[in-house]
Design a protein around this motif. Sequence first.
Motif, PDB file in Angstrom:
ATOM      1  N   GLU A   1       0.904  -1.083   0.096  1.00  0.00           N
ATOM      2  CA  GLU A   1       0.065  -0.073  -0.123  1.00  0.00           C
ATOM      3  C   GLU A   1       0.891   1.319  -0.235  1.00  0.00           C
ATOM      4  O   GLU A   1       0.481   2.165  -0.659  1.00  0.00           O
ATOM      5  CB  GLU A   1      -0.758  -0.175   1.257  1.00  0.00           C
ATOM      6  CG  GLU A   1      -2.076  -1.116   1.028  1.00  0.00           C
ATOM      7  CD  GLU A   1      -2.902  -1.026   2.432  1.00  0.00           C
ATOM      8  OE1 GLU A   1      -3.953  -1.461   2.471  1.00  0.00           O
ATOM      9  OE2 GLU A   1      -2.513  -0.469   3.304  1.00  0.00           O
ATOM     10  N   PHE A   2       2.029   1.331   0.784  1.00  0.00           N
ATOM     11  CA  PHE A   2       3.022   2.524   0.752  1.00  0.00           C
ATOM     12  C   PHE A   2       3.385   2.775  -0.733  1.00  0.00           C
ATOM     13  O   PHE A   2       3.468   3.937  -0.900  1.00  0.00           O
ATOM     14  CB  PHE A   2       3.885   1.963   1.860  1.00  0.00           C
ATOM     15  CG  PHE A   2       4.966   3.348   2.073  1.00  0.00           C
ATOM     16  CD1 PHE A   2       4.647   4.601   2.417  1.00  0.00           C
ATOM     17  CD2 PHE A   2       6.312   3.119   1.451  1.00  0.00           C
ATOM     18  CE1 PHE A   2       5.599   5.667   2.292  1.00  0.00           C
ATOM     19  CE2 PHE A   2       7.273   4.012   1.668  1.00  0.00           C
ATOM     20  CZ  PHE A   2       6.851   5.363   1.898  1.00  0.00           C
ATOM     21  N   LEU A   3       3.946   1.395  -1.122  1.00  0.00           N
ATOM     22  CA  LEU A   3       4.596   1.582  -2.530  1.00  0.00           C
ATOM     23  C   LEU A   3       3.646   2.126  -3.562  1.00  0.00           C
ATOM     24  O   LEU A   3       3.936   2.904  -4.468  1.00  0.00           O
ATOM     25  CB  LEU A   3       5.268   0.256  -2.965  1.00  0.00           C
ATOM     26  CG  LEU A   3       6.421  -0.029  -2.174  1.00  0.00           C
ATOM     27  CD1 LEU A   3       6.978  -1.337  -2.756  1.00  0.00           C
ATOM     28  CD2 LEU A   3       7.567   0.860  -2.265  1.00  0.00           C
TER      29      LEU A   3
ATOM     30  N   ARG B   1      11.694  11.073  -7.188  1.00  0.00           N
ATOM     31  CA  ARG B   1      12.651   9.909  -7.533  1.00  0.00           C
ATOM     32  C   ARG B   1      12.791   9.411  -5.991  1.00  0.00           C
ATOM     33  O   ARG B   1      12.860   9.962  -5.096  1.00  0.00           O
ATOM     34  CB  ARG B   1      14.122  10.252  -7.793  1.00  0.00           C
ATOM     35  CG  ARG B   1      14.063  11.101  -9.186  1.00  0.00           C
ATOM     36  CD  ARG B   1      13.874   9.909 -10.538  1.00  0.00           C
ATOM     37  NE  ARG B   1      14.717   8.991 -10.144  1.00  0.00           N
ATOM     38  CZ  ARG B   1      15.733   9.196 -10.756  1.00  0.00           C
ATOM     39  NH1 ARG B   1      16.220  10.258 -11.660  1.00  0.00           N
ATOM     40  NH2 ARG B   1      16.790   8.185 -10.771  1.00  0.00           N
ATOM     41  N   CYS B   2      12.950   7.938  -6.035  1.00  0.00           N
ATOM     42  CA  CYS B   2      12.677   7.034  -4.922  1.00  0.00           C
ATOM     43  C   CYS B   2      13.799   5.911  -5.027  1.00  0.00           C
ATOM     44  O   CYS B   2      14.072   5.245  -5.875  1.00  0.00           O
ATOM     45  CB  CYS B   2      11.424   6.559  -4.788  1.00  0.00           C
ATOM     46  SG  CYS B   2      11.189   5.590  -3.142  1.00  0.00           S
ATOM     47  N   PHE B   3      14.588   5.924  -3.976  1.00  0.00           N
ATOM     48  CA  PHE B   3      15.808   4.896  -3.663  1.00  0.00           C
ATOM     49  C   PHE B   3      15.639   4.149  -2.606  1.00  0.00           C
ATOM     50  O   PHE B   3      14.959   4.547  -1.473  1.00  0.00           O
ATOM     51  CB  PHE B   3      17.029   5.651  -3.739  1.00  0.00           C
ATOM     52  CG  PHE B   3      17.468   6.412  -5.118  1.00  0.00           C
ATOM     53  CD1 PHE B   3      18.126   5.825  -5.948  1.00  0.00           C
ATOM     54  CD2 PHE B   3      17.009   7.725  -5.349  1.00  0.00           C
ATOM     55  CE1 PHE B   3      18.629   6.532  -7.135  1.00  0.00           C
ATOM     56  CE2 PHE B   3      17.231   8.232  -6.521  1.00  0.00           C
ATOM     57  CZ  PHE B   3      18.091   7.541  -7.477  1.00  0.00           C
ATOM     58  N   TYR B   4      16.121   2.946  -2.493  1.00  0.00           N
ATOM     59  CA  TYR B   4      15.802   1.931  -1.439  1.00  0.00           C
ATOM     60  C   TYR B   4      17.097   0.877  -1.387  1.00  0.00           C
ATOM     61  O   TYR B   4      17.751   0.698  -2.151  1.00  0.00           O
ATOM     62  CB  TYR B   4      14.670   1.028  -1.913  1.00  0.00           C
ATOM     63  CG  TYR B   4      14.453  -0.224  -1.184  1.00  0.00           C
ATOM     64  CD1 TYR B   4      14.016  -0.311   0.126  1.00  0.00           C
ATOM     65  CD2 TYR B   4      14.825  -1.379  -1.565  1.00  0.00           C
ATOM     66  CE1 TYR B   4      13.738  -1.349   0.896  1.00  0.00           C
ATOM     67  CE2 TYR B   4      14.703  -2.654  -1.092  1.00  0.00           C
ATOM     68  CZ  TYR B   4      14.055  -2.627   0.398  1.00  0.00           C
ATOM     69  OH  TYR B   4      14.177  -3.873   1.091  1.00  0.00           O
TER      70      TYR B   4
ATOM     71  N   VAL C   1      10.824   2.132  -8.021  1.00  0.00           N
ATOM     72  CA  VAL C   1      11.876   2.403  -6.900  1.00  0.00           C
ATOM     73  C   VAL C   1      13.284   1.954  -7.478  1.00  0.00           C
ATOM     74  O   VAL C   1      13.375   0.821  -7.830  1.00  0.00           O
ATOM     75  CB  VAL C   1      11.407   1.792  -5.415  1.00  0.00           C
ATOM     76  CG1 VAL C   1      12.421   2.144  -4.293  1.00  0.00           C
ATOM     77  CG2 VAL C   1      10.288   2.370  -4.947  1.00  0.00           C
ATOM     78  N   THR C   2      14.390   2.629  -7.365  1.00  0.00           N
ATOM     79  CA  THR C   2      15.506   2.160  -7.798  1.00  0.00           C
ATOM     80  C   THR C   2      16.324   1.579  -6.332  1.00  0.00           C
ATOM     81  O   THR C   2      16.381   2.100  -5.332  1.00  0.00           O
ATOM     82  CB  THR C   2      16.493   3.645  -8.133  1.00  0.00           C
ATOM     83  OG1 THR C   2      15.997   4.163  -9.176  1.00  0.00           O
ATOM     84  CG2 THR C   2      17.763   3.055  -8.338  1.00  0.00           C
ATOM     85  N   VAL C   3      16.675   0.272  -6.695  1.00  0.00           N
ATOM     86  CA  VAL C   3      17.152  -0.640  -5.566  1.00  0.00           C
ATOM     87  C   VAL C   3      18.679  -0.303  -5.730  1.00  0.00           C
ATOM     88  O   VAL C   3      19.097  -0.426  -6.690  1.00  0.00           O
ATOM     89  CB  VAL C   3      16.858  -1.925  -5.681  1.00  0.00           C
ATOM     90  CG1 VAL C   3      17.434  -2.939  -4.587  1.00  0.00           C
ATOM     91  CG2 VAL C   3      15.231  -1.918  -5.482  1.00  0.00           C
ATOM     92  N   LEU C   4      19.167   0.027  -4.795  1.00  0.00           N
ATOM     93  CA  LEU C   4      20.719   0.160  -4.581  1.00  0.00           C
ATOM     94  C   LEU C   4      21.488  -0.846  -3.908  1.00  0.00           C
ATOM     95  O   LEU C   4      20.979  -1.081  -2.702  1.00  0.00           O
ATOM     96  CB  LEU C   4      21.089   1.706  -3.833  1.00  0.00           C
ATOM     97  CG  LEU C   4      20.765   2.884  -4.636  1.00  0.00           C
ATOM     98  CD1 LEU C   4      20.878   4.079  -4.061  1.00  0.00           C
ATOM     99  CD2 LEU C   4      21.279   2.806  -6.228  1.00  0.00           C
TER     100      LEU C   4
END
Length: 282
Positions: free
Chosen positions: A81-83, A93-96, A120-123
Amino acid sequence: MKRTSWRNTAFSRAPVVRIYNEYPDQITQPVKIALVTDLHSTRYGRRQEVLIRALRKYDPDLILLAGDIVDDQVPLVGTREFLAGIGMLPSPRCFYVTGNHEQRTGNLDAIKKMFTSHGVTVLSGETRTVNIRGQLLEIGGVDDPTVFAPNRFVRRIPRQWERQLAACRDGLAGERQLADCRDGRAGERYSILLTHRPELTRYYRESGFDLVVAGHAHGGQVRIPVLGRGLLAPHQGLFPRYAGGRYRLGRVTMIVSRGLCLNRLPRIFNPPELVMIHLLPD
């Protein structure tokens, strides 16, 4: 630092918004960053409406998710739900990066795919450059150390995690060299390292990043008003030094969120929090 709250009592479950203003030399255009940590799939209203409403109000340019957004003992509904909610916001922009509870699920690859499916960009040991209205930012991120050493009580930091951090640092240098060769704008770049664990300060001091953002400590769970400190945090023990707040690590600034988890132990004098970081021209 400015603080805004809907309700603030010893056992409050209502989130507060904590704002930190930073005035780095590299910043020529204001940038607003939301730092979200340790949600643990906690649900704040229908479809996470409380959190999403707060994010709409503060209108961040960038959202950083510093691990434990997922929980190994709580259904994924709150995270999904949050995403979905942040995906409806006006183009931030969103990073995780992962936390230790994502690792505990045993489904780390599927979790990362879930985040990427929402844009979301996963780092995982990488550094990326973003341009926000002409302001260049470099965002690096590392997995939680338990991704490489599943024993939650291990004290020695795995070499794979150290290599990820080194890769972020190398990526930082590489991006700046390319920018310097291309257009001479490397000096205008501001760098942020996204990590779950705040206590690994000896690494962060020499990381080469300007700002480190983290979570994990949950504010020490119980805040002691007279001392202004938390009581207990994982991997730090009693009276943790880095439980939540802004810290100076030599030339590096570290901001630690107290997180948003409400699923297990009660939070006392320690309401859950959403952090806003304002990068402002000096």
